[in-house]
Motif scaffolding. Structure first.
Motif, PDB file in Angstrom:
ATOM      1  N   LYS A 159       6.955  -2.319  -4.203  1.00  3.67           N
ATOM      2  CA  LYS A 159       7.404  -2.937  -3.620  1.00  3.67           C
ATOM      3  C   LYS A 159       9.227  -3.084  -3.110  1.00  3.67           C
ATOM      4  O   LYS A 159       9.170  -2.893  -2.310  1.00  3.67           O
ATOM      5  CB  LYS A 159       6.584  -3.949  -2.919  1.00  3.67           C
ATOM      6  CG  LYS A 159       6.985  -4.374  -1.684  1.00  3.67           C
ATOM      7  CD  LYS A 159       5.490  -5.704  -1.333  1.00  3.67           C
ATOM      8  CE  LYS A 159       5.740  -6.175  -0.486  1.00  3.67           C
ATOM      9  NZ  LYS A 159       4.388  -7.445  -0.092  1.00  3.67           N
ATOM     10  N   ALA A 160      10.012  -3.116  -4.221  1.00  2.00           N
ATOM     11  CA  ALA A 160      10.637  -3.341  -3.755  1.00  2.00           C
ATOM     12  C   ALA A 160      11.935  -2.325  -3.298  1.00  2.00           C
ATOM     13  O   ALA A 160      13.003  -2.708  -2.941  1.00  2.00           O
ATOM     14  CB  ALA A 160      11.924  -4.094  -5.608  1.00  2.00           C
ATOM     15  N   ALA A 161      11.068  -1.314  -4.253  1.00  2.00           N
ATOM     16  CA  ALA A 161      12.022   0.164  -3.789  1.00  2.00           C
ATOM     17  C   ALA A 161      11.563   0.316  -2.921  1.00  2.00           C
ATOM     18  O   ALA A 161      12.504   0.840  -1.834  1.00  2.00           O
ATOM     19  CB  ALA A 161      11.041   1.350  -4.466  1.00  2.00           C
ATOM     20  N   MET A 187       0.491  -1.099   0.536  1.00  2.00           N
ATOM     21  CA  MET A 187      -0.029  -0.069   0.160  1.00  2.00           C
ATOM     22  C   MET A 187       0.697   1.095  -0.153  1.00  2.00           C
ATOM     23  O   MET A 187       0.817   2.335  -0.699  1.00  2.00           O
ATOM     24  CB  MET A 187      -1.176  -0.143   1.478  1.00  2.00           C
ATOM     25  CG  MET A 187      -2.336  -1.152   0.895  1.00  2.00           C
ATOM     26  SD  MET A 187      -2.655  -1.341   2.835  1.00  2.00           S
ATOM     27  CE  MET A 187      -4.132  -0.144   2.357  1.00  2.00           C
ATOM     28  N   ILE A 188       2.294   1.600   0.884  1.00  2.00           N
ATOM     29  CA  ILE A 188       2.841   2.485   0.922  1.00  2.00           C
ATOM     30  C   ILE A 188       3.453   2.973  -0.639  1.00  2.00           C
ATOM     31  O   ILE A 188       3.659   3.804  -0.963  1.00  2.00           O
ATOM     32  CB  ILE A 188       3.650   2.481   1.805  1.00  2.00           C
ATOM     33  CG1 ILE A 188       3.742   2.293   3.084  1.00  2.00           C
ATOM     34  CG2 ILE A 188       4.933   3.139   2.246  1.00  2.00           C
ATOM     35  CD1 ILE A 188       3.899   1.428   3.932  1.00  2.00           C
ATOM     36  N   ALA A 189       4.158   1.268  -1.074  1.00  2.00           N
ATOM     37  CA  ALA A 189       4.037   2.141  -3.099  1.00  2.00           C
ATOM     38  C   ALA A 189       3.755   2.460  -3.739  1.00  2.00           C
ATOM     39  O   ALA A 189       3.456   3.027  -4.199  1.00  2.00           O
ATOM     40  CB  ALA A 189       4.824   0.112  -3.102  1.00  2.00           C
ATOM     41  N   TYR A 248      11.265  -1.700   0.429  1.00  2.00           N
ATOM     42  CA  TYR A 248      12.295  -3.107   0.738  1.00  2.00           C
ATOM     43  C   TYR A 248      14.058  -2.974   0.985  1.00  2.00           C
ATOM     44  O   TYR A 248      14.672  -2.796   1.895  1.00  2.00           O
ATOM     45  CB  TYR A 248      12.533  -4.001   0.128  1.00  2.00           C
ATOM     46  CG  TYR A 248      11.080  -5.144   0.512  1.00  2.00           C
ATOM     47  CD1 TYR A 248      11.275  -5.218   2.288  1.00  2.00           C
ATOM     48  CD2 TYR A 248      10.147  -5.634  -0.619  1.00  2.00           C
ATOM     49  CE1 TYR A 248       9.927  -6.066   2.526  1.00  2.00           C
ATOM     50  CE2 TYR A 248       9.128  -6.358   0.604  1.00  2.00           C
ATOM     51  CZ  TYR A 248       9.060  -6.479   1.640  1.00  2.00           C
ATOM     52  OH  TYR A 248       8.497  -7.400   2.253  1.00  2.00           O
ATOM     53  N   HIS A 249      13.934  -1.134  -0.297  1.00  2.00           N
ATOM     54  CA  HIS A 249      15.877  -0.790  -0.373  1.00  2.00           C
ATOM     55  C   HIS A 249      16.269  -0.095   0.829  1.00  2.00           C
ATOM     56  O   HIS A 249      16.857   0.257   1.404  1.00  2.00           O
ATOM     57  CB  HIS A 249      15.912   0.045  -1.617  1.00  2.00           C
ATOM     58  CG  HIS A 249      17.082   0.821  -1.629  1.00  2.00           C
ATOM     59  ND1 HIS A 249      18.087  -0.262  -2.261  1.00  2.00           N
ATOM     60  CD2 HIS A 249      17.163   1.836  -1.876  1.00  2.00           C
ATOM     61  CE1 HIS A 249      19.207   1.288  -1.942  1.00  2.00           C
ATOM     62  NE2 HIS A 249      18.406   1.938  -1.419  1.00  2.00           N
ATOM     63  N   HIS A 250      14.821   0.556   0.756  1.00  2.00           N
ATOM     64  CA  HIS A 250      15.099   1.626   2.842  1.00  2.00           C
ATOM     65  C   HIS A 250      14.285   0.818   3.986  1.00  2.00           C
ATOM     66  O   HIS A 250      15.240   0.539   4.668  1.00  2.00           O
ATOM     67  CB  HIS A 250      13.911   2.636   2.593  1.00  2.00           C
ATOM     68  CG  HIS A 250      14.415   3.713   1.181  1.00  2.00           C
ATOM     69  ND1 HIS A 250      15.298   4.191   0.981  1.00  2.00           N
ATOM     70  CD2 HIS A 250      13.562   3.654  -0.058  1.00  2.00           C
ATOM     71  CE1 HIS A 250      15.371   5.075   0.076  1.00  2.00           C
ATOM     72  NE2 HIS A 250      15.557   4.337  -0.739  1.00  2.00           N
ATOM     73  N   PHE A 251      13.391  -0.307   3.790  1.00  2.00           N
ATOM     74  CA  PHE A 251      12.836  -0.489   4.849  1.00  2.00           C
ATOM     75  C   PHE A 251      12.619  -2.227   4.713  1.00  2.00           C
ATOM     76  O   PHE A 251      12.045  -2.602   3.759  1.00  2.00           O
ATOM     77  CB  PHE A 251      11.350   0.262   5.730  1.00  2.00           C
ATOM     78  CG  PHE A 251      12.250   1.530   6.035  1.00  2.00           C
ATOM     79  CD1 PHE A 251      12.637   2.082   6.974  1.00  2.00           C
ATOM     80  CD2 PHE A 251      11.794   2.234   5.156  1.00  2.00           C
ATOM     81  CE1 PHE A 251      12.962   3.095   7.491  1.00  2.00           C
ATOM     82  CE2 PHE A 251      12.239   3.622   5.750  1.00  2.00           C
ATOM     83  CZ  PHE A 251      12.305   4.252   6.867  1.00  2.00           C
ATOM     84  N   LYS A 252      12.742  -3.354   5.651  1.00  2.00           N
ATOM     85  CA  LYS A 252      12.176  -4.956   5.433  1.00  2.00           C
ATOM     86  C   LYS A 252      10.910  -4.911   5.772  1.00  2.00           C
ATOM     87  O   LYS A 252      10.473  -5.874   5.706  1.00  2.00           O
ATOM     88  CB  LYS A 252      13.431  -5.326   6.102  1.00  2.00           C
ATOM     89  CG  LYS A 252      15.153  -5.434   4.943  1.00  2.00           C
ATOM     90  CD  LYS A 252      14.966  -5.617   4.008  1.00  2.00           C
ATOM     91  CE  LYS A 252      16.261  -5.338   3.535  1.00  2.00           C
ATOM     92  NZ  LYS A 252      16.945  -4.733   1.891  1.00  2.00           N
ATOM     93  N   THR A 253      10.590  -3.998   6.957  1.00  2.00           N
ATOM     94  CA  THR A 253       9.329  -4.189   7.755  1.00  2.00           C
ATOM     95  C   THR A 253       8.329  -3.062   7.709  1.00  2.00           C
ATOM     96  O   THR A 253       9.352  -2.085   7.534  1.00  2.00           O
ATOM     97  CB  THR A 253      10.046  -4.804   8.939  1.00  2.00           C
ATOM     98  OG1 THR A 253      10.353  -4.111   9.896  1.00  2.00           O
ATOM     99  CG2 THR A 253      10.569  -6.465   9.059  1.00  2.00           C
TER     100      THR A 253
END
Length: 186
Positions: free
Chosen positions: A39-41, A30-32, A43-48
């Protein structure tokens, strides 16, 4: 777009979605989607999501750490308690939206309690406001003052009250609850 800019936008989007949908009701996808990135972008900054929540809250938590250190450095109970009280009011009024999120989203509370550092940080203001930490009545007064300040600052019923009025009233009310001398108006 720089990586720092993406991170800033990501935290703003997360903060907005947490307030709108709750912490538990917001996914990384949802944030992506809100940012128009993959979503990978994210994950680049935060894993959870928990990492995102910590980053959203970190500036306010850093302010709380500095406030506690400043209050602890004061000489005597009254000076320590007054500094903690006035600083806590300033912090909650400045971060009204975060207070609302903390107060109304059980998922945020659960995530914060799982962090020993944050749980300790959130307990320390009450210690500074209780004249005698072993006296249940003093602990109740400290708890009522802190909870009342946080609840009022984050209340949807008081969104029409300007920050200066809210700040002055909360400080005065907190001093009354804690039995601290009121400072004369300048």
């Amino acid at each position: 777009m720089t990586s720092e800019n993406t991170r800033t936008r990501l935290l703003a989007a997360a903060r907005h979605l947490f307030a709108l949908q709750s912490f538990a009701g917001t996914s990384l996808q949802m944030i992506a989607d809100r940012l128009g990135v993959t979503k990978a972008a994210v994950y680049h900054h935060f894993k959870t999501r928990d990492e995102i929540l910590e980053a959203v809250l970190e500036p306010a938590l850093d302010e709380m750490r500095a406030l506690i250190a400043d209050a602890e450095a004061q000489r005597g109970f009254t000076a320590r308690a007054d500094r903690m009280l006035t600083g806590f009011v300033e912090l909650t009024v400045r971060h009204r939206d975060l207070i609302l999120l903390l107060a109304n989203d059980p998922g945020v509370g659960n995530a914060l309690r799982s962090s020993e550092d944050v749980a300790d940080l959130l307990a320390r203001p009450a210690d500074l406001l209780a004249r005698d930490r072993l006296d249940p009545a003093d602990r109740v007064r400290a708890s009522v003052a802190l909870a009342g300040i946080a609840t009022s600052a984050g209340s949807v019923l008081l969104t029409d009250v300007d920050d200066e009025t809210l700040r002055a009233t909360l400080i005065d009310t907190g001093r009354r609850i804690l039995g601290l001398r009121r400072r004369p108006a300048h």
